[in-house]
Design a protein around this motif. Structure first.
Motif, short mmCIF file in Angstrom:
data_model
loop_
_atom_site.label_atom_id
_atom_site.label_comp_id
_atom_site.label_asym_id
_atom_site.label_seq_id
_atom_site.Cartn_x
_atom_site.Cartn_y
_atom_site.Cartn_z
N THR A 1 0.85 -1.18 0.00
CA THR A 1 0.00 0.00 0.00
C THR A 1 0.89 1.23 0.00
O THR A 1 1.83 1.30 0.79
CB THR A 1 -0.90 0.03 1.25
N SER B 1 2.49 4.78 0.82
CA SER B 1 2.51 5.65 1.99
C SER B 1 2.00 7.03 1.60
O SER B 1 1.92 7.37 0.42
CB SER B 1 3.94 5.77 2.52
N PRO B 2 1.64 7.89 2.58
CA PRO B 2 1.23 9.26 2.27
C PRO B 2 2.29 10.03 1.48
O PRO B 2 1.94 10.82 0.60
CB PRO B 2 1.02 9.88 3.67
N ASP B 3 3.58 9.79 1.79
CA ASP B 3 4.64 10.49 1.05
C ASP B 3 4.64 10.06 -0.42
O ASP B 3 4.80 10.89 -1.32
CB ASP B 3 5.99 10.18 1.68
N THR B 4 4.46 8.77 -0.68
CA THR B 4 4.39 8.28 -2.05
C THR B 4 3.19 8.85 -2.77
O THR B 4 3.27 9.26 -3.93
CB THR B 4 4.31 6.73 -2.05
N HIS C 1 -6.19 5.99 3.59
CA HIS C 1 -5.49 6.66 4.69
C HIS C 1 -6.40 7.66 5.40
O HIS C 1 -6.18 7.99 6.57
CB HIS C 1 -4.25 7.38 4.18
N MET D 1 2.08 9.70 9.15
CA MET D 1 0.98 9.22 8.32
C MET D 1 -0.31 9.97 8.62
O MET D 1 -1.10 10.25 7.72
CB MET D 1 0.77 7.72 8.54
N THR E 1 12.47 11.48 4.49
CA THR E 1 11.12 11.25 3.98
C THR E 1 10.08 12.05 4.75
O THR E 1 9.14 12.59 4.16
CB THR E 1 10.76 9.75 4.07
N ASP E 2 10.26 12.16 6.06
CA ASP E 2 9.25 12.83 6.88
C ASP E 2 9.80 14.01 7.67
O ASP E 2 9.17 14.47 8.63
CB ASP E 2 8.63 11.82 7.85
#
Length: 221
Positions: free
Chosen positions: A51, A53-56, A77, A106, A145-146
């Motif tokens: 699934t 991720s929010p970043d993707t 999400h 997330m 990433t975050d």
């Protein structure tokens, strides 16, 4: 947390449309193999279900010109009831000039200031892409990433340990960045630290005669 739409992978494939996988990869910064895995909803190497991720999803949102919030809902999400609109969204305004660094999870975004940490839900943002653009306007750079750091607040740069401090002594709050980000932002970091602490910079000259930034040397008079 909501439920993903049926056959979400096929929905992603429909968003890609006439773009080739390599074109989609170039626009999103993701690998073409990973994009195809997302469309098939499985890792073709392990056959495990995956699934995004929010970043993707944020990267695909920009690449495909599709609203980030809608993509988050379709991926499961967020649910429709999670989305904040209108005047409620305005309550999420924060003075980014006072924020040192931001951690994006997330479901939550944590804004770290000198004396206060503020946590807001991701769905308080009406447009995640505009939010990221706004961060750059305020001097933030993506360090992971975050993790986004405001270079306007960095006052000590420990190159050996890859740490950025928000005080000159290097004893207070700090964040750690990767060697890749150090290489990318080294000169910019050194310049910002010099500016933030009223120090001067020393330059050296390479074999080609071009000046190269060396290090901070002394206080400005």
């Amino acid at each position: 947390m909501g439920q993903p739409v049926p056959e979400f992978g096929k929905f992603l494939e429909s968003l890609r449309g006439s773009l080739s996988l390599r074109e989609a990869a170039r626009k999103s910064g993701l690998s073409h193999a990973y994009i195809r895995d997302l469309e098939l909803e499985r890792n073709r190497s392990t056959n495990d279900r995956i699934t995004p991720s929010p970043d993707t999803l944020q990267k695909l949102s920009v690449a495909y010109g599709y609203p980030y919030t809608e993509l988050m809902i379709k991926a499961g999400h967020l649910s429709n009831g999670d989305v904040v609109t209108g005047s409620q969204g305005a309550k999420a305004d924060i003075d980014l000039n006072e924020v040192r660094f931001i951690e994006i999870g997330m479901k939550e975004i944590v804004y770290h200031s000198e004396n206060l940490d503020t946590t807001l839900s991701v769905d308080s943002l009406l447009d995640f892409s505009s939010f990221l653009d706004k961060l750059e306007e305020y001097g933030f750079r993506k360090m992971d990433t975050d993790l986004y750091v405001s270079f306007n607040h960095v006052r000590k740069y420990d190159e050996r340990r890859g740490k950025l401090y928000f005080d000159e002594e290097g004893k207070g709050a700090h964040v750690t960045i990767s060697a890749l980000r150090q290489k990318k932002y080294h000169d910019l970091l050194v310049r910002h630290v010099a500016n933030n602490t009223n120090k001067s910079l020393e330059f050296s000259f390479g074999k080609n005669g071009k000046s190269q930034l060396a290090h901070i040397i002394e206080d400005n008079v």
